[in-house]
Motif scaffolding. Structure first.
Motif, PDB file in Angstrom:
ATOM      1  N   VAL A 142     -15.243  13.362  21.450  1.00 14.13           N
ATOM      2  CA  VAL A 142     -14.419  12.719  22.571  1.00 14.13           C
ATOM      3  C   VAL A 142     -13.157  12.580  21.878  1.00 14.13           C
ATOM      4  CG1 VAL A 142     -14.221  10.738  24.025  1.00 14.13           C
ATOM      5  CG2 VAL A 142     -16.673  11.661  23.720  1.00 14.13           C
ATOM      6  N   LYS A 143     -12.323  13.298  22.434  1.00 14.65           N
ATOM      7  CA  LYS A 143     -10.741  13.051  21.986  1.00 14.65           C
ATOM      8  C   LYS A 143     -10.347  11.650  22.756  1.00 14.65           C
ATOM      9  CE  LYS A 143     -10.620  17.239  19.585  1.00 14.65           C
ATOM     10  NZ  LYS A 143     -10.395  17.109  18.096  1.00 14.65           N
ATOM     11  N   TYR A 144      -9.385  11.105  22.030  1.00 17.56           N
ATOM     12  CA  TYR A 144      -8.912   9.676  22.477  1.00 17.56           C
ATOM     13  C   TYR A 144      -7.526   9.384  21.631  1.00 17.56           C
ATOM     14  CZ  TYR A 144     -11.289   7.054  19.018  1.00 17.56           C
ATOM     15  OH  TYR A 144     -11.770   6.834  17.765  1.00 17.56           O
ATOM     16  N   GLY A 145      -6.685   8.567  22.210  1.00 15.91           N
ATOM     17  CA  GLY A 145      -5.609   8.311  21.568  1.00 15.91           C
ATOM     18  C   GLY A 145      -5.735   6.833  20.540  1.00 15.91           C
ATOM     19  N   PRO A 146      -4.712   6.563  19.878  1.00 12.60           N
ATOM     20  CA  PRO A 146      -4.909   5.595  18.698  1.00 12.60           C
ATOM     21  C   PRO A 146      -5.463   4.319  19.435  1.00 12.60           C
ATOM     22  CG  PRO A 146      -2.970   6.860  18.447  1.00 12.60           C
ATOM     23  CD  PRO A 146      -3.659   7.242  19.745  1.00 12.60           C
ATOM     24  N   LYS A 147      -6.407   3.689  18.813  1.00 16.81           N
ATOM     25  CA  LYS A 147      -6.881   2.201  19.352  1.00 16.81           C
ATOM     26  C   LYS A 147      -7.177   1.595  17.823  1.00 16.81           C
ATOM     27  CE  LYS A 147      -9.570   4.100  23.022  1.00 16.81           C
ATOM     28  NZ  LYS A 147      -8.819   3.387  24.135  1.00 16.81           N
ATOM     29  N   SER A 148      -6.964   0.004  18.170  1.00 19.36           N
ATOM     30  CA  SER A 148      -7.416  -0.738  17.042  1.00 19.36           C
ATOM     31  C   SER A 148      -6.500  -0.761  15.852  1.00 19.36           C
ATOM     32  CB  SER A 148      -9.027  -0.599  16.895  1.00 19.36           C
ATOM     33  OG  SER A 148      -9.606  -0.883  17.750  1.00 19.36           O
ATOM     34  N   THR A 149      -5.319  -0.621  16.118  1.00 18.71           N
ATOM     35  CA  THR A 149      -4.409  -0.589  15.019  1.00 18.71           C
ATOM     36  C   THR A 149      -4.192  -1.684  14.322  1.00 18.71           C
ATOM     37  OG1 THR A 149      -3.258   1.170  16.141  1.00 18.71           O
ATOM     38  CG2 THR A 149      -2.059   0.519  14.240  1.00 18.71           C
ATOM     39  N   VAL A 150      -4.209  -1.807  12.896  1.00 23.41           N
ATOM     40  CA  VAL A 150      -4.175  -3.058  12.409  1.00 23.41           C
ATOM     41  C   VAL A 150      -3.360  -3.003  11.007  1.00 23.41           C
ATOM     42  CG1 VAL A 150      -5.627  -4.705  11.015  1.00 23.41           C
ATOM     43  CG2 VAL A 150      -6.685  -3.832  12.997  1.00 23.41           C
ATOM     44  N   ILE A 151      -2.635  -4.131  10.717  1.00 27.91           N
ATOM     45  CA  ILE A 151      -1.602  -4.008   9.649  1.00 27.91           C
ATOM     46  C   ILE A 151      -2.200  -5.291   8.711  1.00 27.91           C
ATOM     47  CG2 ILE A 151       0.660  -4.526   8.869  1.00 27.91           C
ATOM     48  CD1 ILE A 151       1.721  -3.551  11.440  1.00 27.91           C
ATOM     49  N   THR A 152      -2.298  -4.888   7.287  1.00 30.71           N
ATOM     50  CA  THR A 152      -2.683  -5.878   6.370  1.00 30.71           C
ATOM     51  C   THR A 152      -1.754  -5.948   5.478  1.00 30.71           C
ATOM     52  OG1 THR A 152      -4.079  -4.139   5.147  1.00 30.71           O
ATOM     53  CG2 THR A 152      -5.178  -5.466   6.741  1.00 30.71           C
ATOM     54  N   VAL A 153      -1.441  -7.150   4.817  1.00 30.44           N
ATOM     55  CA  VAL A 153      -0.584  -7.057   3.703  1.00 30.44           C
ATOM     56  C   VAL A 153      -1.187  -7.916   2.702  1.00 30.44           C
ATOM     57  CG1 VAL A 153       1.807  -8.463   3.169  1.00 30.44           C
ATOM     58  CG2 VAL A 153       1.369  -7.633   5.361  1.00 30.44           C
ATOM     59  N   PHE A 154      -0.687  -7.404   1.321  1.00 34.47           N
ATOM     60  CA  PHE A 154      -1.341  -7.958   0.088  1.00 34.47           C
ATOM     61  C   PHE A 154      -0.328  -8.119  -1.004  1.00 34.47           C
ATOM     62  CE2 PHE A 154      -3.104  -7.469  -4.022  1.00 34.47           C
ATOM     63  CZ  PHE A 154      -4.348  -8.395  -4.026  1.00 34.47           C
ATOM     64  N   PRO A 155      -0.147  -9.214  -1.713  1.00 35.80           N
ATOM     65  CA  PRO A 155      -1.023 -10.400  -1.599  1.00 35.80           C
ATOM     66  C   PRO A 155      -0.702 -11.161  -0.186  1.00 35.80           C
ATOM     67  CG  PRO A 155       0.448 -10.716  -3.078  1.00 35.80           C
ATOM     68  CD  PRO A 155       0.654  -9.222  -2.562  1.00 35.80           C
ATOM     69  N   ALA A 156      -1.608 -12.091   0.070  1.00 38.87           N
ATOM     70  CA  ALA A 156      -1.481 -13.012   1.309  1.00 38.87           C
ATOM     71  C   ALA A 156      -0.196 -13.957   1.016  1.00 38.87           C
ATOM     72  CB  ALA A 156      -2.656 -13.832   1.556  1.00 38.87           C
ATOM     73  N   ALA A 157       0.082 -14.394  -0.104  1.00 43.96           N
ATOM     74  CA  ALA A 157       0.969 -15.388  -0.420  1.00 43.96           C
ATOM     75  C   ALA A 157       1.971 -14.317  -1.292  1.00 43.96           C
ATOM     76  CB  ALA A 157       0.712 -16.480  -1.089  1.00 43.96           C
ATOM     77  N   LEU A 158       3.428 -14.344  -0.983  1.00 42.90           N
ATOM     78  CA  LEU A 158       4.417 -13.493  -1.659  1.00 42.90           C
ATOM     79  C   LEU A 158       5.459 -14.181  -2.172  1.00 42.90           C
ATOM     80  CD1 LEU A 158       4.429 -10.422   0.657  1.00 42.90           C
ATOM     81  CD2 LEU A 158       2.943 -10.641  -1.294  1.00 42.90           C
ATOM     82  N   LYS A 159       5.928 -13.893  -3.475  1.00 42.47           N
ATOM     83  CA  LYS A 159       7.162 -14.572  -4.025  1.00 42.47           C
ATOM     84  C   LYS A 159       8.010 -13.354  -4.072  1.00 42.47           C
ATOM     85  CE  LYS A 159       4.546 -18.186  -6.376  1.00 42.47           C
ATOM     86  NZ  LYS A 159       4.314 -18.840  -7.692  1.00 42.47           N
ATOM     87  N   GLU A 160       9.331 -13.660  -4.238  1.00 40.41           N
ATOM     88  CA  GLU A 160      10.346 -12.632  -4.726  1.00 40.41           C
ATOM     89  C   GLU A 160      10.121 -12.147  -5.956  1.00 40.41           C
ATOM     90  OE1 GLU A 160      14.366 -13.903  -4.334  1.00 40.41           O
ATOM     91  OE2 GLU A 160      14.221 -14.484  -2.263  1.00 40.41           O
ATOM     92  N   GLY A 161      10.310 -10.806  -6.300  1.00 39.08           N
ATOM     93  CA  GLY A 161       9.989 -10.170  -7.394  1.00 39.08           C
ATOM     94  C   GLY A 161       8.511  -9.404  -7.377  1.00 39.08           C
ATOM     95  N   GLU A 162       7.622  -9.965  -6.587  1.00 48.67           N
ATOM     96  CA  GLU A 162       6.229  -9.450  -6.765  1.00 48.67           C
ATOM     97  C   GLU A 162       6.204  -8.020  -6.099  1.00 48.67           C
ATOM     98  OE1 GLU A 162       3.372 -13.315  -6.550  1.00 48.67           O
ATOM     99  OE2 GLU A 162       4.100 -12.487  -4.423  1.00 48.67           O
ATOM    100  N   THR A 163       5.091  -7.458  -6.092  1.00 45.50           N
ATOM    101  CA  THR A 163       4.912  -6.290  -5.571  1.00 45.50           C
ATOM    102  C   THR A 163       4.013  -6.494  -4.411  1.00 45.50           C
ATOM    103  OG1 THR A 163       4.744  -4.890  -7.647  1.00 45.50           O
ATOM    104  CG2 THR A 163       3.578  -4.019  -5.877  1.00 45.50           C
ATOM    105  N   VAL A 164       4.459  -5.663  -3.207  1.00 46.17           N
ATOM    106  CA  VAL A 164       3.751  -5.960  -1.795  1.00 46.17           C
ATOM    107  C   VAL A 164       3.037  -4.950  -1.225  1.00 46.17           C
ATOM    108  CG1 VAL A 164       4.167  -6.752   0.305  1.00 46.17           C
ATOM    109  CG2 VAL A 164       5.246  -8.140  -1.451  1.00 46.17           C
ATOM    110  N   THR A 165       1.853  -4.815  -0.898  1.00 47.57           N
ATOM    111  CA  THR A 165       1.405  -3.496  -0.382  1.00 47.57           C
ATOM    112  C   THR A 165       1.298  -3.734   1.127  1.00 47.57           C
ATOM    113  OG1 THR A 165       0.275  -2.998  -2.417  1.00 47.57           O
ATOM    114  CG2 THR A 165      -0.343  -1.942  -0.370  1.00 47.57           C
ATOM    115  N   ILE A 166       1.753  -2.767   1.997  1.00 45.08           N
ATOM    116  CA  ILE A 166       1.639  -3.357   3.637  1.00 45.08           C
ATOM    117  C   ILE A 166       0.759  -2.035   3.810  1.00 45.08           C
ATOM    118  CG2 ILE A 166       2.573  -3.514   5.939  1.00 45.08           C
ATOM    119  CD1 ILE A 166       5.171  -4.319   4.220  1.00 45.08           C
ATOM    120  N   LYS A 167      -0.304  -2.283   4.590  1.00 43.18           N
ATOM    121  CA  LYS A 167      -1.315  -0.924   5.000  1.00 43.18           C
ATOM    122  C   LYS A 167      -1.509  -1.070   6.558  1.00 43.18           C
ATOM    123  CE  LYS A 167      -5.452   1.102   4.005  1.00 43.18           C
ATOM    124  NZ  LYS A 167      -6.777   1.293   3.145  1.00 43.18           N
TER     125      LYS A 167
END
Length: 536
Positions: free
Chosen positions: A394-419
């Protein structure tokens, strides 16, 4: 006179014997001759050195033969003997010094030269009358003729010719109307002709001819035998033999009734052999036998039922195994067997039966992507089961799109991952954009994951994730915002992250995560509303 010599006179008298004058006819007095043969009458003398002969009939009719003299005998040769030779013949012999003598012989004639001839017209056919003719050639005297017509030892017909007045040889006919039956085939039809003239010495006085009866009949009593039986197992061999009674042998044609009541022509042979039967070999078989002489036909039928474990003949998804979400989908499974199979159609992923049916469709109206997966058809009966699988994509369009950010508490100068993750078929293509100060969006990545090294103030702002395939797209957004510092140097609001989603048609609710230090005091005023600006 002394020493008188006496003489004896012997007179020899030689007597000369003289034979008496005699005659004879050979054969004597009476002879039986067959017309068409050769007869020689011989007139013989003794006691006469130079006899003279003469031949005549008693009625002074022509001799009907050739006379020859041979010294002391004469012959009268009749070749061939004919009806004119039926006389008494006299031979007269004259001897000059002894007179003459005369004798006669009676010639009696008959004709019975050959065996009867049997003629049958037309060819014998069971139940149809035919004419049998017994022909006796050149018979004489026909008023003494007797004829019998027999089938084996059974007398069919008798006839005599006692009233016949023929004066010469004639061919006589006996005609009989015969009604043959099939069981007469192979029996003998015999014509017996008799010429029983008691006072005439000749052989044979009886002649016979026989002919084997060839009765055309049938076809009849047509039967079909099935080996090993009428219900063989699927995969076994099957012999169907058609047996009939027919003369001459009938032509045999095999046919089979098809489901749509049409007829399939098979072979022209008395044996129909199927080396490996399948379920579609079940049905009614017809053996048609045709006798080309009698112009008759007969049929025999047999119903064949193939038994065995089910064979799945059709397992399909309509309109296709690959569909778009929202289409109507039909899944169909058909199987054949004897006894009829139980058919179960189910999706393997949840092992739940969609339904149990026979040769019918199961409709999935407005199919959803959750309906995709592997489907299994199981057909079973007492002889075994059969399974097949098919995949619904069954072909279908995008669903249940979710964004996660790591780490949850950020500070300037840190490395941030957004997925960004999203489901869809085919798998959606993920791309990232970032809102600029001007309000325009700038494409920054085509990877699902963004990694920001050494987070700076210019990295803050609204990030938009777009999931896309040919069946649609879905957008989600997250805003990174770092507020002013609090009075406590070791305490701060580390990060405010605002999420939003933008769909193709409407904007969903916004989820906001706020991390705030405990019991913090803010110099001046700080508005959460101002801090958490949502940009779409």
């Amino acid at each position: 006179m002394g020493g008188t010599r006496q003489a004896v006179l012997v007179i020899l008298c030689v007597l000369r014997t003289v034979k008496a004058f005699e005659m004879e006819i050979i054969p004597a007095e009476r002879i039986v001759a067959q017309i068409g043969g050769t007869l020689i009458l011989t007139c013989n003398t003794t006691g006469c050195a130079s006899p003279s002969f003469s031949w005549r009939t008693q009625m002074d009719s022509p001799l009907g033969g050739e006379v020859s003299r041979h010294g002391t005998y004469s012959t009268l040769t009749m070749n061939p003997v004919s009806i004119v030779n039926s006389h008494s013949y006299l031979c007269t012999v004259t001897c000059d010094e002894k007179g003459k003598k005369e004798k006669s012989v009676k010639v009696e004639l008959y004709s019975f030269p050959s065996d009867p001839i049997i003629e049958i017209n037309p060819s014998l056919v069971d139940g149809e009358s035919a004419t049998v003719i017994c022909k006796i050639p050149d018979v004489y005297p026909s008023d003494r003729l007797e004829v019998l017509l027999k089938k084996d030892e059974h007398v069919l017909h008798e006839k005599n010719f006692f009233e016949d007045e023929s004066t010469n040889t004639e061919t006589k006919f006996v005609t009989y109307t015969y009604h043959p039956m099939a069981e007469d085939a192979g029996k003998e039809l015999t014509c017996v002709a008799k010429l029983p003239i008691a006072d005439m010495d000749f052989e044979p006085k009886e002649r016979t001819s026989s002919q084997k009866l060839n009765v055309n009949f049938g076809p009849q009593n047509t039967v079909i035998t099935a080996s090993p039986g009428k219900s063989p197992m699927e995969g076994d061999s099957l012999n169907l033999t058609c047996v009939t009674q027919s003369n001459p042998p009938a032509q045999i044609v095999w046919r089979k009734y098809l489901a749509e009541e049409s007829i399939q022509h098979l072979i022209k042979n008395n044996v129909l052999f199927i080396p490996h039967v399948h379920f579609n070999d079940s049905g009614r078989y017809i053996c048609e036998v045709i006798n080309l002489v009698t112009a008759k036909t007969e049929e025999a039928t047999v119903d064949i039922i193939i038994q065995g474990a089910p064979v799945i003949t059709k397992f399909s998804i309509e309109p296709s195994t690959t569909v778009q979400e929202g289409e109507n989908v039909s899944i169909q499974c058909s199987a054949e067997s004897n006894p009829p199979p139980k058919i179960i159609l189910r999706r393997k992923s949840d092992n739940a039966d969609i339904g149990t049916y026979s040769a019918r469709s199961i409709l999935l109206p407005s199919v959803m992507f959750q309906n995709g997966g592997d489907y299994e058809c199981v057909a079973e009966n007492k002889y075994g089961n059969s399974k097949r699988e098919i995949t619904l994509n069954v072909k279908y369009g995008p669903k249940s799109t979710v964004i996660t950010v790591f780490p949850a508490a950020l500070k300037e100068g840190e490395t941030v991952t957004i997925k960004c993750t999203s489901s869809g078929n085919p798998a959606p293509v993920i791309s990232w954009k970032k809102k600029k100060a001007t309000g325009e969006s700038e494409k920054i990545s085509e990877n699902a994951t963004i990694t920001i090294q050494n987070l700076k103030s210019q990295d803050l702002g609204l990030y938009e994730c777009e999931a896309y395939n040919q069946f649609g797209k879905e957008e989600k957004a997250v805003e990174l915002y770092v507020p002013a510092r609090l009075e406590g140097p070791d305490q701060m609001i580390p990060l405010i992250i605002a999420f939003s989603s933008v769909a193709a048609v409407a904007v969903p609710a916004v989820a906001i995560l706020i991390y705030v230090s405990r019991q913090a005091k803010i110099n001046g005023s700080y508005s959460l509303v101002k801090a958490l600006r949502l940009k779409v």
